[in-house]
Enzyme design. Structure first.
Site, mmCIF file in Angstrom:
data_model
loop_
_atom_site.group_PDB
_atom_site.id
_atom_site.type_symbol
_atom_site.label_atom_id
_atom_site.label_comp_id
_atom_site.label_asym_id
_atom_site.label_seq_id
_atom_site.Cartn_x
_atom_site.Cartn_y
_atom_site.Cartn_z
ATOM 1 N N GLU A 1 2.735 5.041 -3.434
ATOM 2 C CA GLU A 1 3.615 5.989 -4.126
ATOM 3 C C GLU A 1 4.631 6.591 -3.165
ATOM 4 O O GLU A 1 4.495 6.477 -1.939
ATOM 5 C CB GLU A 1 2.785 7.097 -4.761
ATOM 6 C CG GLU A 1 2.039 7.959 -3.753
ATOM 7 C CD GLU A 1 1.743 9.354 -4.280
ATOM 8 O OE1 GLU A 1 2.713 10.091 -4.528
ATOM 9 O OE2 GLU A 1 0.548 9.697 -4.417
ATOM 10 N N LYS B 1 10.913 14.410 -8.298
ATOM 11 C CA LYS B 1 9.524 14.015 -8.519
ATOM 12 C C LYS B 1 9.421 13.404 -9.922
ATOM 13 O O LYS B 1 9.719 14.072 -10.916
ATOM 14 C CB LYS B 1 8.604 15.231 -8.390
ATOM 15 C CG LYS B 1 7.121 14.904 -8.545
ATOM 16 C CD LYS B 1 6.282 16.171 -8.391
ATOM 17 C CE LYS B 1 4.798 15.866 -8.578
ATOM 18 N NZ LYS B 1 3.975 17.097 -8.499
ATOM 19 N N VAL C 1 1.538 9.263 -9.006
ATOM 20 C CA VAL C 1 0.484 8.277 -9.269
ATOM 21 C C VAL C 1 0.730 7.593 -10.608
ATOM 22 O O VAL C 1 0.667 6.368 -10.723
ATOM 23 C CB VAL C 1 -0.906 8.942 -9.244
ATOM 24 C CG1 VAL C 1 -1.977 7.991 -9.771
ATOM 25 C CG2 VAL C 1 -1.260 9.390 -7.834
ATOM 26 N N LYS D 1 -7.528 15.919 -6.051
ATOM 27 C CA LYS D 1 -7.129 16.994 -5.142
ATOM 28 C C LYS D 1 -8.056 18.200 -5.299
ATOM 29 O O LYS D 1 -8.447 18.570 -6.410
ATOM 30 C CB LYS D 1 -5.667 17.381 -5.383
ATOM 31 C CG LYS D 1 -4.704 16.245 -5.060
ATOM 32 C CD LYS D 1 -3.267 16.640 -5.295
ATOM 33 C CE LYS D 1 -2.324 15.516 -4.892
ATOM 34 N NZ LYS D 1 -2.377 14.350 -5.796
#
Length: 308
Positions: free
Chosen positions: A25, A86, A106, A163
């Protein structure tokens, strides 16, 4: 999608020859780390993938195209440009139409990689179900598109778990509902990005790339929609103390709520704050786990290509 793909010569040749290719990514470059650490990381990860016998394919949106495999100049552009957007799934049409520089998450990376015929994708950690702010009673329903893409895309994602700032239990429940197979690489426990054990188990443990590849191939034969998540714990020497980490996360979530941070700004905000409050140790941990994932992911990709 295939009409929008633009391959680097190296990646195109590898795919045509049936060699192992590993998708990477680009949001981690543009939004996950500061410069110059982000550029050094991107170069190191590509080098590690090559060392293990696979070809790296960093993915981004550039000039209205889905680029599969970037030049060094393009990596540097992503690492230094404040204009990089993003890009998750919903953002792709906008960024492509406007020919903006887009850094893929992702969800968008996995989607492009699958369209390009790539079987393995390496990242740091997946998104998931976000926690609410400590002490607040209202229900939070912030679920990453990463999970829905994993539930419908035939790809293997290698990461260090979800995360640490997420609700890990809820994230695993969603993965189960979507039918995603979760494999622990040399572990029986689900890691939490900065930590090796987030307090939950996995569907099965695998100890070698070949063992992982065999399960991935078996899933393909079933034609079950969706993918495989291979969770690879951060090296023990680089892991953060769980108790200290949890305290920092709660403080960061409270600060984020007070500042009104929402949506796609959440993860970059939390990663930057974790770097600050840990005196840079969170960034060092992030760098270590990404490189570790790259090595394991490349090994799995090579094993898959041998079994094909």
């Amino acid at each position: 999608m295939k009409y929008l793909l633009s391959y680097s010569p190296e990646v195109r040749e590898a795919l045509e020859q049936g060699r192992a290719v590993v998708a990477l990514e680009s949001t981690i470059i543009s939004h996950g780390m500061p410069y110059p650490e982000n550029l050094a990381m991107a170069r190191d990860v590509e080098r590690i993938v090559r060392e293990e016998g696979a070809v790296p394919a960093t993915i981004a949106l550039i000039d209205g195209r889905c680029k599969v495999g970037l030049s060094d100049a393009e990596l540097e552009r992503l690492a230094t440009s404040p204009e990089a957007v993003k890009v998750s799934l919903r953002d792709m049409p906008i960024v492509l139409a406007r020919k903006q520089l887009g850094a893929t998450t992702v969800a968008s990376t996995a989607t492009i990689a699958r369209a390009a015929g790539i079987d393995v994708f390496v990242t740091g950690g997946i998104g998931g179900v976000h926690r609410g702010a400590p002490g607040r009673a209202e229900q939070v329903w912030d679920v990453s598109a990463d999970l829905t893409v994993l539930g419908r895309t035939e790809i293997t994602v290698v990461c260090a778990g979800a995360k640490s700032v997420l609700d890990i239990g809820a994230t695993l429940e969603v993965l189960e509902t979507l039918g995603v197979t979760v494999l622990g690489y040399q572990t029986d426990r689900f890691p939490g990005f900065y930590t090796r054990d987030a307090g939950f188990g996995v569907d099965a443990r695998v100890d070698t790339p070949e063992e992982a590849a065999a399960i991935i191939r078996a899933r393909r034969r079933t034609n079950i929609p969706g993918g495989v998540l291979v969770v690879n714990p951060i090296p023990e020497a680089d892991a953060l103390d769980p108790a200290e980490l949890e305290r920092h996360i709660e403080e960061a979530l409270s600060a984020m709520a007070a500042e009104g941070i929402t949506g796609k700004a959440v993860t970059p905000y939390l990663l930057a704050r974790m770097k600050e409050v840990t005196g840079g140790r969170a960034l060092e941990a992030n760098l270590a786990l990404v490189k570790h994932n790259a090595r394991v992911g490349a090994q799995i990709a090579v094993a898959l290509s041998r079994q094909s």
